[in-house]
Design an enzyme around this catalytic site. Structure first.
Site, PDB file in Angstrom:
ATOM      1  N   SER A 161     -33.364 -13.667 -34.551  1.00  0.00           N
ATOM      2  CA  SER A 161     -34.164 -12.613 -33.933  1.00  0.00           C
ATOM      3  C   SER A 161     -35.426 -13.208 -33.328  1.00  0.00           C
ATOM      4  O   SER A 161     -35.984 -14.180 -33.860  1.00  0.00           O
ATOM      5  CB  SER A 161     -34.542 -11.602 -35.021  1.00  0.00           C
ATOM      6  OG  SER A 161     -35.545 -10.742 -34.566  1.00  0.00           O
ATOM      7  N   TYR A 167     -38.368  -9.715 -43.364  1.00  0.00           N
ATOM      8  CA  TYR A 167     -37.104  -9.806 -42.621  1.00  0.00           C
ATOM      9  C   TYR A 167     -37.094 -11.055 -41.737  1.00  0.00           C
ATOM     10  O   TYR A 167     -36.136 -11.839 -41.743  1.00  0.00           O
ATOM     11  CB  TYR A 167     -36.906  -8.533 -41.780  1.00  0.00           C
ATOM     12  CG  TYR A 167     -35.857  -8.676 -40.712  1.00  0.00           C
ATOM     13  CD1 TYR A 167     -34.503  -8.774 -41.040  1.00  0.00           C
ATOM     14  CD2 TYR A 167     -36.202  -8.731 -39.359  1.00  0.00           C
ATOM     15  CE1 TYR A 167     -33.533  -8.923 -40.046  1.00  0.00           C
ATOM     16  CE2 TYR A 167     -35.247  -8.873 -38.371  1.00  0.00           C
ATOM     17  CZ  TYR A 167     -33.916  -8.971 -38.722  1.00  0.00           C
ATOM     18  OH  TYR A 167     -32.972  -9.125 -37.735  1.00  0.00           O
ATOM     19  N   LYS A 221     -34.688 -14.602 -41.754  1.00  0.00           N
ATOM     20  CA  LYS A 221     -33.952 -15.127 -40.589  1.00  0.00           C
ATOM     21  C   LYS A 221     -34.342 -16.579 -40.333  1.00  0.00           C
ATOM     22  O   LYS A 221     -33.501 -17.419 -40.024  1.00  0.00           O
ATOM     23  CB  LYS A 221     -34.249 -14.275 -39.354  1.00  0.00           C
ATOM     24  CG  LYS A 221     -33.557 -12.933 -39.372  1.00  0.00           C
ATOM     25  CD  LYS A 221     -32.059 -13.103 -39.155  1.00  0.00           C
ATOM     26  CE  LYS A 221     -31.296 -11.835 -39.418  1.00  0.00           C
ATOM     27  NZ  LYS A 221     -29.839 -12.003 -39.358  1.00  0.00           N
TER      28      LYS A 221
END
Ligand code: NAD
Ligand code: UD1
Length: 336
Positions: free
Chosen positions: A124, A148, A152
């Protein structure tokens, strides 16, 4: 190629499977359906007029994943399975590390034991964090601002280390900007559980009358119209980027991070007006406080994707809004 798709029933996974089948690849989907419905894969089969294998497997379950890998014996894996809600990741960080990091680790172990050496990973743009400059290119410092994003980034690093240690291995870390839109058939699309966190599914639910208005989080940013700006990428373009990445990793070794965006930023109000035009319905808005953790503006330098993958985004705001409206109006309650 034989491609195992983890998280295949999800929003991006389902669109990608359709494009993989159209490009002539053989697919096997595995998903634990924690954020999706098997109905999405039934519809993909109908749209593609083709069948493929599917199993209810959690990627952290080494024995079930190992069985699937042994029986299907994939040439490559596309790893979508994971959790993606930023706010939830701050509340239950261990669940996010467990799913996104441990899930990736278990998958690489299963790949090792079945001699599969190629992986495309869903990363992302959130790995970049506060922009030091724009557009973000792949060399921009990595400093994610939320849990989050850190899961990643750790998963990216695990894959890069695995790749460096494994002769012949090849990996593409695709850093998505803001995936939106739906397949033009209106049969598959984004179907979030509960209240949508993201802009486009929320706007679509306002248009079909499920919600009274959109809260616009801040209109005092240093942007063209004061609302936040993002690089919105049509999910079908994104799906095609995965097909291009599969082709790249089948012919190369090593690990490459690649931005998948359009290179253009639209504001919240651009998206609202685009959606009003596509749906011929008004989207009432209320301007409220900025959302914690939001950045004013960011967008991709998408030149590496062009050079390395031979891919570029082809669908614009009109297709994004039109396809989202088509999906939402035909399926006001998603797959339910
Ligand atoms: P999604 O939730 O629709 O799809 C993820 C799928 O993975 C779901 O079907 C879910 O049931 C499944 N899954 C989750 N944990 C699993 C596990 N342990 N084992 C097996 N299946 C599991 O999300 P999406 O939007 O399609 O995103 C796909 C990937 O892309 C995710 O990894 C996400 O973090 C990443 N990503 C998404 C966005 C976005 O805005 N949609 C942006 C950047 C990156
Ligand atoms: C969010 C995540 C990002 C993730 C991405 C997936 C945060 C801080 N970031 O990005 O990590 O990769 O989703 O697509 O959550 N907006 C409103 N009203 C709404 C919803 C959103 O005004 O109800 C605005 C936001 O302030 C932002 C824009 O719309 O300016 C886009 O928001 P969103 O779709 O949530 O995506 P991001 O915040 O860019």
């Amino acid at each position: 190629m034989k491609v195992l798709v983890t998280g295949g029933a999800g929003y991006i996974g389902s669109h990608t499977i359709l494009e993989l089948l159209r490009a002539g690849h053989e697919v096997f989907a595995c998903d634990n359906y924690c954020n999706s419905s098997p109905e999405a894969l039934r519809r993909v089969r109908r749209l593609a007029n083709a069948d493929f294998g599917e199993a209810d497997v959690d990627v952290r379950d080494a024995s079930r994943l190992g069985k699937v890998m042994t029986e299907f014996s994939p040439d490559a894996v596309i790893h979508f399975a994971g959790l993606k809600a930023v706010a939830a990741s701050e509340k239950v960080p261990l669940e996010y590390y467990d799913n996104n990091v441990l899930g990736t680790l278990r998958l690489l172990e299963a790949m090792d034991s079945t001699h599969c050496q190629r992986i495309v990973f869903s990363s992302s743009a959130t790995v970049y964090g506060e922009p030091k400059y724009l557009p973000y290119d792949e060399a921009h410092p990595l400093n994610p601002a939320n849990t989050y994003g850190r899961t990643k980034l750790v998963a990216e690093q695990v894959i890069a280390d695995w790749c460096a240690a494994t002769a012949g291995a090849s990996a593409a870390l695709l850093r998505y900007f803001n995936p939106v839109g739906a397949h033009s058939s209106g049969e598959i699309g984004e179907d979030p559980n509960g209240t949508p966190d993201n802009l486009m599914p929320f706007v679509a639910q306002v248009a079909v009358g499920r919600r009274p208005h959109l809260n616009v989080f801040g209109n005092d940013y240093d942007t063209r119209d004061g609302t936040g700006e993002r690089d919105y990428i049509h999910v079908v373009d994104l799906a095609r980027a995965h097909v291009a990445a599969i082709e790249l990793i089948s012919e190369s070794t090593g690990c490459e991070a690649v931005n998948i965006g359009t290179g253009t930023a639209f504001s919240v109000m651009d998206m609202v007006r685009g959606f009003e035009a596509a749906s011929s319905r008004p989207i009432p808005v209320q301007f409220v406080e900025r959302r914690d953790g939001d950045l004013a503006s960011y967008y991709a330098d998408a030149s590496k994707a062009r050079e390395l993958l031979g891919w570029r985004a082809e669908l614009g705001l009109k297709e994004i809004c039109g396809s989202t409206w088509n999906w939402q109006s035909r399926n006001p309650n998603g797959y339910a």
